[in-house]
Design a protein around this motif. Structure first.
Motif, PDB file in Angstrom:
ATOM      1  N   TYR A  78       0.829  -1.213   0.000  1.00 51.94           N
ATOM      2  CA  TYR A  78       0.000   0.000   0.000  1.00 51.94           C
ATOM      3  C   TYR A  78       0.859   1.257   0.000  1.00 51.94           C
ATOM      4  O   TYR A  78       0.514   2.263  -0.600  1.00 51.94           O
ATOM      5  CB  TYR A  78      -0.916   0.000   1.221  1.00 51.94           C
ATOM      6  CG  TYR A  78      -2.107  -0.908   1.064  1.00 51.94           C
ATOM      7  CD1 TYR A  78      -3.265  -0.463   0.453  1.00 51.94           C
ATOM      8  CD2 TYR A  78      -2.067  -2.214   1.504  1.00 51.94           C
ATOM      9  CE1 TYR A  78      -4.351  -1.302   0.296  1.00 51.94           C
ATOM     10  CE2 TYR A  78      -3.142  -3.064   1.353  1.00 51.94           C
ATOM     11  CZ  TYR A  78      -4.294  -2.598   0.740  1.00 51.94           C
ATOM     12  OH  TYR A  78      -5.360  -3.431   0.578  1.00 51.94           O
ATOM     13  N   LYS A  79       1.998   1.171   0.682  1.00 46.04           N
ATOM     14  CA  LYS A  79       2.873   2.337   0.733  1.00 46.04           C
ATOM     15  C   LYS A  79       3.489   2.618  -0.636  1.00 46.04           C
ATOM     16  O   LYS A  79       3.651   3.757  -1.032  1.00 46.04           O
ATOM     17  CB  LYS A  79       3.969   2.071   1.766  1.00 46.04           C
ATOM     18  CG  LYS A  79       4.710   3.292   2.239  1.00 46.04           C
ATOM     19  CD  LYS A  79       5.624   2.902   3.394  1.00 46.04           C
ATOM     20  CE  LYS A  79       6.463   4.070   3.847  1.00 46.04           C
ATOM     21  NZ  LYS A  79       7.323   3.728   4.974  1.00 46.04           N
ATOM     22  N   MET A  80       3.812   1.529  -1.354  1.00 40.35           N
ATOM     23  CA  MET A  80       4.454   1.688  -2.657  1.00 40.35           C
ATOM     24  C   MET A  80       3.442   2.003  -3.745  1.00 40.35           C
ATOM     25  O   MET A  80       3.802   2.569  -4.783  1.00 40.35           O
ATOM     26  CB  MET A  80       5.201   0.389  -2.998  1.00 40.35           C
ATOM     27  CG  MET A  80       6.175   0.486  -4.146  1.00 40.35           C
ATOM     28  SD  MET A  80       7.551   1.552  -3.763  1.00 40.35           S
ATOM     29  CE  MET A  80       8.176   1.876  -5.410  1.00 40.35           C
ATOM     30  N   ALA A  81       2.171   1.647  -3.544  1.00 38.24           N
ATOM     31  CA  ALA A  81       1.181   1.811  -4.601  1.00 38.24           C
ATOM     32  C   ALA A  81       1.083   3.260  -5.065  1.00 38.24           C
ATOM     33  O   ALA A  81       0.941   3.526  -6.261  1.00 38.24           O
ATOM     34  CB  ALA A  81      -0.181   1.327  -4.089  1.00 38.24           C
ATOM     35  N   HIS A  82       1.215   4.182  -4.122  1.00 36.52           N
ATOM     36  CA  HIS A  82       1.129   5.597  -4.494  1.00 36.52           C
ATOM     37  C   HIS A  82       2.287   5.991  -5.404  1.00 36.52           C
ATOM     38  O   HIS A  82       2.123   6.790  -6.327  1.00 36.52           O
ATOM     39  CB  HIS A  82       1.123   6.457  -3.233  1.00 36.52           C
ATOM     40  CG  HIS A  82      -0.039   6.153  -2.329  1.00 36.52           C
ATOM     41  ND1 HIS A  82      -1.237   6.818  -2.428  1.00 36.52           N
ATOM     42  CD2 HIS A  82      -0.191   5.249  -1.356  1.00 36.52           C
ATOM     43  CE1 HIS A  82      -2.077   6.329  -1.533  1.00 36.52           C
ATOM     44  NE2 HIS A  82      -1.469   5.367  -0.865  1.00 36.52           N
ATOM     45  N   VAL A  83       3.447   5.415  -5.131  1.00 35.49           N
ATOM     46  CA  VAL A  83       4.621   5.719  -5.954  1.00 35.49           C
ATOM     47  C   VAL A  83       4.445   5.130  -7.346  1.00 35.49           C
ATOM     48  O   VAL A  83       4.726   5.788  -8.352  1.00 35.49           O
ATOM     49  CB  VAL A  83       5.889   5.173  -5.272  1.00 35.49           C
ATOM     50  CG1 VAL A  83       7.104   5.524  -6.079  1.00 35.49           C
ATOM     51  CG2 VAL A  83       6.001   5.683  -3.865  1.00 35.49           C
ATOM     52  N   ARG A  85       1.709   4.442  -8.905  1.00 30.54           N
ATOM     53  CA  ARG A  85       0.693   5.209  -9.622  1.00 30.54           C
ATOM     54  C   ARG A  85       1.268   6.543 -10.106  1.00 30.54           C
ATOM     55  O   ARG A  85       0.997   6.987 -11.221  1.00 30.54           O
ATOM     56  CB  ARG A  85      -0.502   5.446  -8.694  1.00 30.54           C
ATOM     57  CG  ARG A  85      -1.621   6.261  -9.304  1.00 30.54           C
ATOM     58  CD  ARG A  85      -2.358   5.449 -10.351  1.00 30.54           C
ATOM     59  NE  ARG A  85      -2.936   6.333 -11.349  1.00 30.54           N
ATOM     60  CZ  ARG A  85      -3.817   5.952 -12.246  1.00 30.54           C
ATOM     61  NH1 ARG A  85      -4.223   4.704 -12.304  1.00 30.54           N
ATOM     62  NH2 ARG A  85      -4.283   6.788 -13.131  1.00 30.54           N
TER      63      ARG A  85
ATOM     64  N   PRO B  57      11.765   6.027  -3.968  1.00 30.36           N
ATOM     65  CA  PRO B  57      12.010   4.585  -3.872  1.00 30.36           C
ATOM     66  C   PRO B  57      12.166   3.882  -5.223  1.00 30.36           C
ATOM     67  O   PRO B  57      12.528   2.722  -5.227  1.00 30.36           O
ATOM     68  CB  PRO B  57      10.780   4.064  -3.143  1.00 30.36           C
ATOM     69  CG  PRO B  57       9.727   5.065  -3.381  1.00 30.36           C
ATOM     70  CD  PRO B  57      10.388   6.362  -3.584  1.00 30.36           C
ATOM     71  N   GLY B  85      10.204   0.321   4.248  1.00 24.87           N
ATOM     72  CA  GLY B  85       8.791  -0.048   4.356  1.00 24.87           C
ATOM     73  C   GLY B  85       8.060  -0.086   3.038  1.00 24.87           C
ATOM     74  O   GLY B  85       6.896  -0.419   3.003  1.00 24.87           O
ATOM     75  N   TYR B  86       8.737   0.210   1.934  1.00 26.48           N
ATOM     76  CA  TYR B  86       8.039   0.161   0.646  1.00 26.48           C
ATOM     77  C   TYR B  86       7.854  -1.271   0.161  1.00 26.48           C
ATOM     78  O   TYR B  86       7.183  -1.491  -0.824  1.00 26.48           O
ATOM     79  CB  TYR B  86       8.778   1.004  -0.385  1.00 26.48           C
ATOM     80  CG  TYR B  86       8.641   2.475  -0.109  1.00 26.48           C
ATOM     81  CD1 TYR B  86       7.503   3.161  -0.512  1.00 26.48           C
ATOM     82  CD2 TYR B  86       9.598   3.161   0.602  1.00 26.48           C
ATOM     83  CE1 TYR B  86       7.347   4.494  -0.218  1.00 26.48           C
ATOM     84  CE2 TYR B  86       9.448   4.498   0.896  1.00 26.48           C
ATOM     85  CZ  TYR B  86       8.315   5.153   0.484  1.00 26.48           C
ATOM     86  OH  TYR B  86       8.156   6.467   0.784  1.00 26.48           O
TER      87      TYR B  86
ATOM     88  N   PRO C 137       3.185   3.453   6.779  1.00 24.91           N
ATOM     89  CA  PRO C 137       3.118   4.897   6.546  1.00 24.91           C
ATOM     90  C   PRO C 137       2.847   5.631   7.848  1.00 24.91           C
ATOM     91  O   PRO C 137       2.223   5.095   8.765  1.00 24.91           O
ATOM     92  CB  PRO C 137       1.932   5.041   5.584  1.00 24.91           C
ATOM     93  CG  PRO C 137       1.692   3.707   5.031  1.00 24.91           C
ATOM     94  CD  PRO C 137       2.179   2.720   6.012  1.00 24.91           C
ATOM     95  N   LEU C 158      -5.432   1.714   5.113  1.00 23.35           N
ATOM     96  CA  LEU C 158      -4.361   2.178   4.236  1.00 23.35           C
ATOM     97  C   LEU C 158      -4.987   2.584   2.905  1.00 23.35           C
ATOM     98  O   LEU C 158      -5.621   1.767   2.244  1.00 23.35           O
ATOM     99  CB  LEU C 158      -3.351   1.050   4.009  1.00 23.35           C
ATOM    100  CG  LEU C 158      -2.463   0.705   5.192  1.00 23.35           C
ATOM    101  CD1 LEU C 158      -1.862  -0.670   5.024  1.00 23.35           C
ATOM    102  CD2 LEU C 158      -1.365   1.723   5.333  1.00 23.35           C
ATOM    103  N   PRO C 159      -4.865   3.829   2.516  1.00 26.93           N
ATOM    104  CA  PRO C 159      -5.515   4.266   1.275  1.00 26.93           C
ATOM    105  C   PRO C 159      -4.775   3.780   0.037  1.00 26.93           C
ATOM    106  O   PRO C 159      -3.579   3.531   0.065  1.00 26.93           O
ATOM    107  CB  PRO C 159      -5.444   5.789   1.381  1.00 26.93           C
ATOM    108  CG  PRO C 159      -4.267   6.064   2.243  1.00 26.93           C
ATOM    109  CD  PRO C 159      -4.136   4.908   3.183  1.00 26.93           C
ATOM    110  N   LEU C 160      -5.540   3.643  -1.050  1.00 27.69           N
ATOM    111  CA  LEU C 160      -4.972   3.293  -2.345  1.00 27.69           C
ATOM    112  C   LEU C 160      -5.238   4.438  -3.313  1.00 27.69           C
ATOM    113  O   LEU C 160      -6.241   5.132  -3.172  1.00 27.69           O
ATOM    114  CB  LEU C 160      -5.655   2.043  -2.898  1.00 27.69           C
ATOM    115  CG  LEU C 160      -5.001   0.688  -2.727  1.00 27.69           C
ATOM    116  CD1 LEU C 160      -5.799  -0.346  -3.477  1.00 27.69           C
ATOM    117  CD2 LEU C 160      -3.586   0.699  -3.247  1.00 27.69           C
ATOM    118  N   PRO C 161      -4.378   4.641  -4.296  1.00 29.36           N
ATOM    119  CA  PRO C 161      -4.698   5.643  -5.313  1.00 29.36           C
ATOM    120  C   PRO C 161      -5.900   5.197  -6.139  1.00 29.36           C
ATOM    121  O   PRO C 161      -6.197   4.014  -6.255  1.00 29.36           O
ATOM    122  CB  PRO C 161      -3.432   5.711  -6.165  1.00 29.36           C
ATOM    123  CG  PRO C 161      -2.604   4.561  -5.791  1.00 29.36           C
ATOM    124  CD  PRO C 161      -3.059   4.039  -4.486  1.00 29.36           C
TER     125      PRO C 161
END
Lengths: 168, 434, 164
Positions: A78-83, A85, B57, B85-86, C137, C158-161
C-alpha cells in the motif's frame, strides 16, 4: 494491387491503424518497475543467456517519460502503490502495463495487511503473467502477447479496453 | 540560533498530504527527522543554503525500493535519512498464521538473491526448537547448496556495484555465472530461483549424480571466470578512485551500529558465525575468515571477492566428504514421510495427515538461531506455544541493520559516492523490509 | 547451561537483585527476564564487563503475549565476540503503560529495532531520539503485529490511489 499499381512505384496502401500499430509494437521501451524478487528475474531476462534484445524491447528506461510499457515486477504494498501510480501517471500516452508475477497480479502468496491484492485495483493492466517469479521465458511470452495487442489496437482509441490478457 | 531566523523547513514546500496533521505541522515526519538531525544550521546567506533531495524509492541504484532523503550542500551530503517499508509484506504476521512447513516457501522471498540460504537458516531454527537434527548427508548437501547460494548472492553484489560505478560489462558476466548456478538448482532442487528446498529434519530430495557432476563442472570453470571479472576492476583506476576511502567505518563503530557479515569483516572485526558458532557441518571444514582493515567500499568489495573463493573451497570439501545415507531424520511425528510410502502404508498416511493438517507441534519455548548469510547474520527467533504454527516469529535480517549505518557512512561524501557506498553495503530490500 | 553464561547470569542476579525476575533456559538459550527499570543498567554492564563483554546487540523485538497483565514483552539478543555466546534479556510491560527506557545510548544499533517494535506493537521507548514508524506509513493508526489486528488488515486503514 489495384490502387498501388495506379500510384506507381514507391507507394503502399494500408490502414493507418495497421501502420502505426506496427511501428508501436516494434519499439516498445519498458520501464522496469522492479520491486522485489521478480526484478531479479527481470534482470536475468537481460542477461547473455536469455537476451531480451532479441525481441526489440531491451531499451530499459528508468525514466517514466521515455518509456511505453511499465513492467510491474514484484509485490506492491500500500505504501508503494502511491509511488507506482505516480510513475504511471508520468508516462506519456500511449502506455501499457504488464503485471509480472503472482504478487503484482493478485497479491500472490502474500495475503497480509500491507500487500495490495492485485495492481488492477489502481492501474489498468494489459497483461497478467503467472509465476512466482515467472521465468524469463514467461516474461518474453508476456511481451510478445503485448506486442500482438499493441499491433492490433486502434490508434485514436488505443485503450479501447479490450479484456486484459491472462497468461498462465 | 535565534528564533527569528527562518528554519530549513520554511524553504521547502513538499507535496505531502498533510490534511490529517495539525495545521502547524506542514512537514512529514521523515523530513522533520532529517532536519532535526542538525538544528544548529542557519540560513543567512542564500548561497549557503542547502537543499533536500529525494532519492528513490524507484531509483535504479537503490537496489530495490529504498528511499533516501538527502540534505545537500552543493554536492556534499550533510545528512541522509533512509526510509524503509516500501516492500513491507508482513512476513511476521503471515508466519503466525501458517504452519512451520508452509512458511518455508515464504523464506525464499526474504533475501531473494540467495533463497536457499534463507531456507536453511529458517529450518535450522525450527529444528533447534524441535530438538532434532538432520542426518549428515542432508547437512552436507545443505552446506554445499547454501555456499552456492552465497556465491550467487556475492555475484550480484559484485556485478551491481560495478554497474553502479560505471562498469556495465561485469554485470552481464556475473549474470552469466549466476545462470549456471541457477541451472544447478534446476537439476538438484527442481526450481531455478525460488527453491524451497529444505524440510524439517532433512531436504526435499536427495542429490543425484547429475547434480554432483553439474556442481563439479561449475567449480572447475568458476575461479577462472571470477579472475576474468576481477581483472576488469582490480587494476581499474576509475573504480579504485571511486571506492577507496569512501564510506569508511571503524571496527568499533561498525559493531556498535550492528553491522554484520562482509561489511563488518571489512572493518577488521573477524566475526563469522560459520567459525564462531558453527552450525551445519562447518566445524568439519577448513576455510578462512576473510577480513580487511580499511573499512571502506573497496575493502567490502575485496571481502566479497575473497569469500567467493572460500565458498568454492568449502563446496569442494563438501563434495569430497559427502557421506552416504538417508537425507531425512527418523522422527515420524515431525518429518514429512516420503510420498511413495504415504500411498502404501497406513502409519505414514496418518503421520502425513497429522503433520499437514495440524503441524508439527513443537514444545513451548523460545529459541533463536542465527546463520552467516551472504549479507550478514540472518537469525530467526521463534516463540512457540505448542501449537502447529509459531506464536511469534522474528526475522533478524542483516540488511535492515546494515542500512542503519547508511547515514553515518554517507555523511560528508559527494552525491555520486552514494552509489559506491550503497553498492558495497549490498542491501536487499525484501529482507530489510520483511 | 554454558559455564560462561552461568557466571554472567549469576553476576547479573547479584547486581540487579530482585529486578531479575526469572531465568529461563530452553535449548541452551538463556533468557533473563528483568524489570524495565534496570534494562539500561543491565545492557551497559553487559557491554562493558571484563569477563564476557557483549559488544553486539543483535536484535530487539516485541512479542504480544496476549495476557491480561504484562501483555507485551520485548526481547534483546546480545552476542559476545570473545566467548561466542549469546544472552537474551526480556522485559515485560503492561498494555496501558507500554514504555521502556531506550538502550540506544548503550547500543546505537538498537535504534531501528526499537523503531520497528514501536511500529509493530506500539511499545514506546522513552529517550529514543527518533521514534518514528519504520515500515508502515506515518499516518497509519494501528499496530499490525498485535494479536487483535487481523491478518488482512482493516479495510480503509491504508488508502490506495484511485484507478482512472
Amino acid at each position: 494491387m489495384g490502387l498501388e499499381s495506379a500510384l506507381g512505384e514507391g507507394y503502399i496502401t494500408t490502414k493507418l491503424d495497421a501502420l502505426i500499430g506496427w511501428a508501436r509494437k516494434n519499439s516498445l521501451w519498458p520501464m522496469p518497475m522492479g520491486l522485489s524478487c521478480c526484478a531479479i528475474e527481470l534482470m536475468s531476462a537481460g542477461d547473455p543467456r536469455h537476451d531480451i534484445s532479441r525481441y526489440g524491447m531491451e531499451v530499459m528506461r528508468f525514466s517514466p517519460r521515455q518509456s511505453d510499457v511499465m513492467i510491474v515486477a514484484g509485490t506492491v504494498t500500500y505504501k508503494m502503490a502511491h509511488v507506482v501510480r505516480k510513475i504511471y501517471d508520468q508516462m506519456a500516452e500511449p502506455r501499457w502495463v504488464i503485471a509480472m508475477g503472482a504478487c503484482a497480479s493478485s497479491g500472490g502468496m502474500f495475503r497480509s495487511y500491507s500487500v495490495v491484492q492485485g495492481i488492477d485495483q489502481f492501474l489498468p493492466v494489459d497483461v497478467f503473467t503467472a509465476g512466482c517469479p515467472p521465468r524469463p521465458e514467461n516474461l518474453f511470452n508476456a511481451l510478445i502477447e503485448l506486442q500482438k495487442k499493441v499491433g492490433t489496437s486502434s490508434v485514436l482509441d488505443y485503450r479501447d479496453r479490450k479484456e486484459p490478457i491472462i497468461l498462465s | 540560533m535565534s528564533e527569528t531566523k527562518p528554519t530549513a523547513g520554511d524553504f521547502f514546500d513538499l507535496p505531502v498530504n498533510t490534511s490529517h496533521l495539525p495545521p502547524k505541522e506542514k512537514r512529514s515526519k521523515l523530513l522533520q527527522a532529517l532536519l532535526d538531525m542538525d538544528p544548529n544550521l542557519s540560513f543567512d546567506d542564500p548561497l549557503e543554503n542547502d537543499m533536500v533531495l529525494n532519492m528513490g524509492p524507484s531509483h535504479p541504484a537503490t537496489h530495490g525500493v529504498l528511499r533516501i532523503l538527502l540534505r545537500l550542500d552543493g554536492e556534499t551530503i550533510i545528512n541522509a535519512m533512509p526510509e524503509l517499508g516500501y516492500l513491507h509484506r508482513g512476513y511476521e504476521k503471515i508466519a503466525e498464521n501458517e504452519t512451520y512447513h508452509e512458511f518455508i516457501t515464504h523464506t525464499d522471498r526474504l533475501d531473494y538473491l540467495q533463497p536457499l540460504h534463507n531456507n536453511v537458516a529458517y529450518i535450522l531454527a525450527v529444528e533447534k526448537l524441535l530438538g532434532i537434527e538432520a542426518p549428515p548427508r542432508a547437512q552436507y548437501i545443505r552446506t554445499m547448496l547454501s555456499e552456492l547460494a552465497r556465491v550467487s548472492s556475492h555475484l550480484v553484489a559484485f556485478g551491481v556495484m560495478a554497474m553502479d560505478v560505471g562498469a556495465m560489462t561485469l554485470l552481464l558476466w556475473c549474470f552469466r555465472e549466476r545462470e549456471k548456478i541457477h541451472d544447478i538448482f534446476d537439476i538438484v532442487v527442481g526450481a531455478r530461483f525460488t527453491t524451497s528446498f529444505t524440510r524439517i529434519g532433512g531436504i526435499a530430495q536427495d542429490i543425484q549424480d547429475d547434480g554432483i557432476a553439474a556442481i563439479k563442472a561449475f567449480l572447475d570453470q568458476f575461479p577462472e571466470r571470477q579472475n576474468e571479472g576481477e581483472r576488469l576492476l582490480n587494476r581499474n583506476r576509475i573504480f579504485f578512485d571511486r571506492c577507496r576511502h569512501t564510506g569508511v567505518i571503524s571496527g568499533e563503530e561498525a559493531l556498535a551500529i550492528g553491522l554484520t557479515g562482509p561489511n563488518l569483516r571489512a572493518s577488521g572485526v573477524a566475526l563469522d558465525l560459520r567459525r564462531d558458532a558453527p552450525y551445519l557441518v562447518y566445524d568439519q571444514l577448513d576455510f578462512d575468515v576473510i577480513t580487511e582493515t580499511e573499512g571502506d567500499s573497496l575493502a567490502r568489495y575485496y571481502v566479497r571477492l575473497r569469500e567467493m573463493e572460500e565458498s568454492v573451497k568449502i563446496i569442494r570439501q563438501c563434495l569430497e566428504k559427502l557421506p552416504q545415507g538417508s537425507v531425512h531424520a527418523h522422527e515420524p511425528k515431525k518429518v514429512l514421510p516420503r510420498k511413495e510410502r504415504i500411498y502404501t502404508r497406513m502409519e505414514e498416511l496418518i503421520h502425513d495427515f497429522m503433520i499437514v493438517n495440524f503441524g508439527v507441534n513443537p514444545p513451548v519455548g523460545e529459541v533463536y538461531h542465527a546463520v552467516e548469510s551472504a549479507k550478514g547474520q540472518l537469525g530467526f527467533s521463534i516463540v512457540s506455544r505448542g501449537e502447529g504454527h509459531p506464536w511469534r516469529l522474528k526475522i533478524r535480517s542483516p540488511s535492515f541493520c546494515n542500512l542503519q549505518a547508511l547515514p553515518r557512512l554517507l555523511k560528508g561524501h559527494l552525491l555520486s559516492d552514494i552509489l559506491a557506498i550503497l553498492g558495497s553495503l549490498d542491501p536487499v530490500m525484501g529482507e530489510a523490509d520483511k | 547451561m554454558n559455564p560462561v553464561i552461568e557466571k554472567v547470569v549469576h553476576t547479573l542476579r547479584e547486581r540487579m537483585g530482585d529486578a531479575v525476575e526469572e531465568v529461563r533456559v530452553f535449548r541452551d538459550d538463556v533468557i533473563v527476564v528483568v524489570d524495565r527499570s534496570v534494562v539500561v543498567e543491565a545492557a551497559t554492564w553487559l557491554r562493558d564487563n571484563d569477563e564476557c563483554p557483549f559488544p553486539l546487540c543483535e536484535d530487539v523485538f516485541g512479542i504480544d503475549a496476549y495476557t491480561r497483565t504484562k501483555r507485551f514483552e520485548v526481547n534483546y539478543h546480545f552476542f559476545s565476540l570473545a566467548q561466542h555466546v549469546r544472552i537474551h534479556l526480556k522485559v515485560r510491560v503492561e498494555e496501558e503503560d507500554a514504555q521502556i527506557p531506550t538502550i540506544t545510548g548503550v547500543y546505537p544499533g538498537a535504534g531501528w529495532y526499537e523503531r520497528e517494535t514501536y511500529d509493530m506493537f506500539g511499545v514506546t521507548f522513552t529517550g529514543h531520539r527518533d521514534l518514528r514508524r519504520v515500515y508502515m506509513p506515518e499516518e497509519f493508526e494501528y499496530y499490525p503485529l498485535r494479536k487483535d489486528y487481523p491478518l488482512m488488515g482493516i479495510p480503509g486503514a491504508l488508502p490506495l490511489p484511485k484507478r482512472g
